[in-house]
Design a protein around this motif. Sequence first.
Motif, mmCIF file in Angstrom:
data_model
loop_
_atom_site.group_PDB
_atom_site.id
_atom_site.type_symbol
_atom_site.label_atom_id
_atom_site.label_comp_id
_atom_site.label_asym_id
_atom_site.label_seq_id
_atom_site.Cartn_x
_atom_site.Cartn_y
_atom_site.Cartn_z
ATOM 1 N N THR A 73 -30.828 -43.382 -57.688
ATOM 2 C CA THR A 73 -30.970 -44.716 -58.184
ATOM 3 C C THR A 73 -32.374 -44.733 -59.119
ATOM 4 O O THR A 73 -33.046 -43.859 -59.163
ATOM 5 N N ARG A 88 -32.488 -50.441 -43.884
ATOM 6 C CA ARG A 88 -31.105 -50.520 -44.496
ATOM 7 C C ARG A 88 -30.349 -49.536 -43.999
ATOM 8 O O ARG A 88 -29.290 -49.701 -43.851
ATOM 9 N N GLY A 125 -23.550 -49.950 -56.349
ATOM 10 C CA GLY A 125 -23.081 -50.958 -55.403
ATOM 11 C C GLY A 125 -21.991 -50.238 -54.499
ATOM 12 O O GLY A 125 -21.227 -49.357 -55.060
ATOM 13 N N THR A 127 -22.053 -48.886 -51.689
ATOM 14 C CA THR A 127 -22.342 -47.395 -51.198
ATOM 15 C C THR A 127 -21.692 -47.346 -49.677
ATOM 16 O O THR A 127 -21.240 -46.456 -49.087
ATOM 17 N N ARG A 128 -22.009 -48.226 -48.987
ATOM 18 C CA ARG A 128 -21.515 -48.306 -47.697
ATOM 19 C C ARG A 128 -20.114 -48.334 -47.234
ATOM 20 O O ARG A 128 -19.605 -47.670 -46.538
HETATM 21 N N1 UDP Z 1 -30.011 -50.207 -54.393
HETATM 22 C C1 UDP Z 1 -30.863 -49.546 -54.761
HETATM 23 N N2 UDP Z 1 -31.850 -48.970 -54.025
HETATM 24 C C2 UDP Z 1 -32.066 -49.593 -52.499
HETATM 25 C C3 UDP Z 1 -30.951 -50.186 -52.117
HETATM 26 C C4 UDP Z 1 -30.060 -50.572 -52.848
HETATM 27 O O1 UDP Z 1 -30.874 -49.079 -55.807
HETATM 28 O O2 UDP Z 1 -33.228 -48.973 -51.789
HETATM 29 C C5 UDP Z 1 -28.894 -50.755 -55.194
HETATM 30 C C6 UDP Z 1 -27.734 -49.676 -55.010
HETATM 31 O O3 UDP Z 1 -27.288 -49.610 -56.360
HETATM 32 C C7 UDP Z 1 -26.835 -50.241 -54.151
HETATM 33 C C8 UDP Z 1 -26.854 -51.713 -54.447
HETATM 34 O O4 UDP Z 1 -28.237 -51.835 -54.806
HETATM 35 O O5 UDP Z 1 -25.519 -49.710 -54.117
HETATM 36 C C9 UDP Z 1 -26.427 -52.670 -53.192
HETATM 37 O O6 UDP Z 1 -27.041 -52.456 -52.180
HETATM 38 P P1 UDP Z 1 -26.542 -52.933 -50.914
HETATM 39 O O7 UDP Z 1 -27.914 -53.090 -49.878
HETATM 40 O O8 UDP Z 1 -25.724 -54.549 -50.959
HETATM 41 O O9 UDP Z 1 -25.470 -51.667 -50.140
HETATM 42 P P2 UDP Z 1 -24.159 -51.239 -50.792
HETATM 43 O O10 UDP Z 1 -23.626 -52.261 -51.476
HETATM 44 O O11 UDP Z 1 -24.561 -50.206 -51.605
HETATM 45 O O12 UDP Z 1 -23.462 -50.875 -49.488
#
Ligand code: UDP
Length: 246
Positions: A73, A88, A125, A127-128
């Motif tokens: 990121t 998280r 976005g 990633t989980r």
């Molecule tokens: N993100 C980031 N740094 C962090 C946490 C999140 O850049 O420390 C960005 C990353 O692109 C991630 C998105 O925010 O995919 C959405 O985060 P979320 O916590 O909703 O999890 P995700 O959608 O990845 O499961």
Amino acid sequence: MQREDQRAMNALRQYRFVPDVAPQALSSVLISTGRTQVICAVSLDDSQPRWKKIQDITGGWVTAEYNMLPYSTVPRKKRDSAGKVDGRSVEIQRLIGRSLRSVMDMEALGERTLWVDCDVLCADGGTRTASITGSAVALAIAVRRLMRQGLLETNPMRQLVAAVSVGKLEGEPLLDLCYVEDRDAEVDMNVVMTEREEYVEVQGSGEEAVFTATEMTEMLGLASKGIRELIAAQRRVIDEVCPAQS
Ligand code: UDP
């Protein structure tokens, strides 16, 4: 509303599974969905977790770890130091573990632990959800390999599982959100579902706005459509890498 990559509201991002990117692991898969990329690798530990031994519970265990690499990121995310995992990541790795265990027969796995490591190479976005979908592929290949090695008699993985995000943006339901959509969405929901279309987990929250039962049903419908497509793709790559033995 026009999506950033011109895709339809009910379309997944372009996805790809690249198997065996980490040759020392029992199995590994690099999953990419749009710009998001995660390496999911499975390692075998020939023992039960300590808590199972202490409580005298038979069978094995599947556990997951999740980590965003510093360069996944911009700006750079500071690397977790030993014993200091951010909240998280803990929340996400527990979700991945629960999702995988929901389709595993722990007795059939025997007294061993499968470690599933998810390392995010690029976070845009979802990633989980990518971690869950990629890990299920790696896990399916891992158990087939253990069966070939004669370590397992029956396949402990009862069915596949996959996950996708859905949301509501400018009042419209949409499938598979990228970072910008996730950031701007009124509602963001992560759906984990099995091959038999049973829900494992639905994480939905309206932060900027709330949502009605009708909107939720609409979003869940989109999620089912996406997950069906992902599971068909998972099946293809698993059979290609490690064909099922008759
Ligand atoms: N993100 C980031 N740094 C962090 C946490 C999140 O850049 O420390 C960005 C990353 O692109 C991630 C998105 O925010 O995919 C959405 O985060 P979320 O916590 O909703 O999890 P995700 O959608 O990845 O499961």
